[in-house]
Design a protein around this motif. Sequence first.
Motif, PDB file in Angstrom:
ATOM      1  N   PRO A 107      -7.748  -5.552 -11.342  1.00 34.22           N
ATOM      2  CA  PRO A 107      -7.330  -6.955 -11.157  1.00 34.22           C
ATOM      3  C   PRO A 107      -6.670  -7.547 -12.406  1.00 34.22           C
ATOM      4  O   PRO A 107      -5.865  -8.476 -12.289  1.00 34.22           O
ATOM      5  N   ALA A 141      -0.647  -1.637  -4.015  1.00 34.83           N
ATOM      6  CA  ALA A 141      -1.779  -2.526  -3.699  1.00 34.83           C
ATOM      7  C   ALA A 141      -3.090  -1.873  -4.143  1.00 34.83           C
ATOM      8  O   ALA A 141      -3.994  -2.566  -4.623  1.00 34.83           O
ATOM      9  N   GLU A 142      -3.154  -0.554  -3.997  1.00 37.51           N
ATOM     10  CA  GLU A 142      -4.378   0.142  -4.398  1.00 37.51           C
ATOM     11  C   GLU A 142      -4.600   0.018  -5.906  1.00 37.51           C
ATOM     12  O   GLU A 142      -5.726  -0.193  -6.365  1.00 37.51           O
ATOM     13  N   TYR A 181      -3.482  -2.329  -7.988  1.00 35.55           N
ATOM     14  CA  TYR A 181      -3.851  -3.709  -8.339  1.00 35.55           C
ATOM     15  C   TYR A 181      -5.268  -4.027  -7.863  1.00 35.55           C
ATOM     16  O   TYR A 181      -5.962  -4.840  -8.471  1.00 35.55           O
ATOM     17  N   GLY A 182      -5.693  -3.386  -6.781  1.00 32.79           N
ATOM     18  CA  GLY A 182      -7.057  -3.598  -6.325  1.00 32.79           C
ATOM     19  C   GLY A 182      -8.071  -3.017  -7.294  1.00 32.79           C
ATOM     20  O   GLY A 182      -9.143  -3.596  -7.528  1.00 32.79           O
ATOM     21  N   GLN A 206      -2.897  -8.129 -12.625  1.00 28.53           N
ATOM     22  CA  GLN A 206      -2.211  -9.183 -11.854  1.00 28.53           C
ATOM     23  C   GLN A 206      -1.586 -10.264 -12.737  1.00 28.53           C
ATOM     24  O   GLN A 206      -0.837 -11.113 -12.252  1.00 28.53           O
ATOM     25  N   SER A 261       0.879  -1.175   0.000  1.00 32.70           N
ATOM     26  CA  SER A 261       0.000   0.000   0.000  1.00 32.70           C
ATOM     27  C   SER A 261       0.913   1.221   0.000  1.00 32.70           C
ATOM     28  O   SER A 261       1.884   1.282   0.764  1.00 32.70           O
TER      29      SER A 261
END
Lengths: 97, 146
Positions: free
Chosen positions: B110, B103-104, B106-107, B113, B67
Amino acid sequence: MTVHAAPGPVQEMQLISVQVSFPVSPKGPYRADVTPATLVGTVRQAAMTHFEVSDGAQFTYVLTHDGRRQPNDETVGQVAGDKHSVDFRLVKEITQG
Amino acid sequence: MADQETLLNLADDEVAVVAFLSGHDGHLAQDTGDPAVYWLTVRPCSVPPEIYYVRLAWTAYPHSPPSIKFADSPGGTLTVTRAWPLIPGYRATSFDICKPLSAEGYGLHPEWQRGPDAWPTTGNPFLWVVEMIQFDLDNSYTGRAS
């Protein structure tokens, strides 16, 4: 009698040692000795081959020196100035977002 | 709290991060409450007085992206718009970086990934993230968010 050749117009070529680091590769840095006239883009391509990466639709790899993006059409000699070695970093420049 | 493997891997890789940041007039500090959280002090080379504080919070290193948030001070508030630099993909009003880096990001995406945008797990991803942030500050920075 010893005969010394007269100094001629030929000047010895001084090579520049380049090193390119890329932190997420399991391989070590890319190293080469190149002529000052070698283009940054040539070093970039050789380093990308070494690290087994390629440009994508929304990102491109660039070489940086002292934090700054180095244009592909610049020569290593221009980047080096009066130095005999140059450390580059290969950075993935992401254009999406 | 991150597992022991994560903490050991981070400890191995943080040495190179410290060296990199010191070469860019930056600084790395570990959070006193969570050893998987780091605070970067960074600045754009074009405007050295403009200092930014970045919180990197790792969960499973090197397997997952961190993050990434900008704060108003080391250990400070993470919801201050002015703590963010103006850089494409850095969304000061959403307090996230919408790139295959955080992380944000990739969140939100998706699909990143897999394929060429996948999170890198080899080498030193900690240094990779920090280099990317510094690169953006040095090459794409246009000012401080208001």
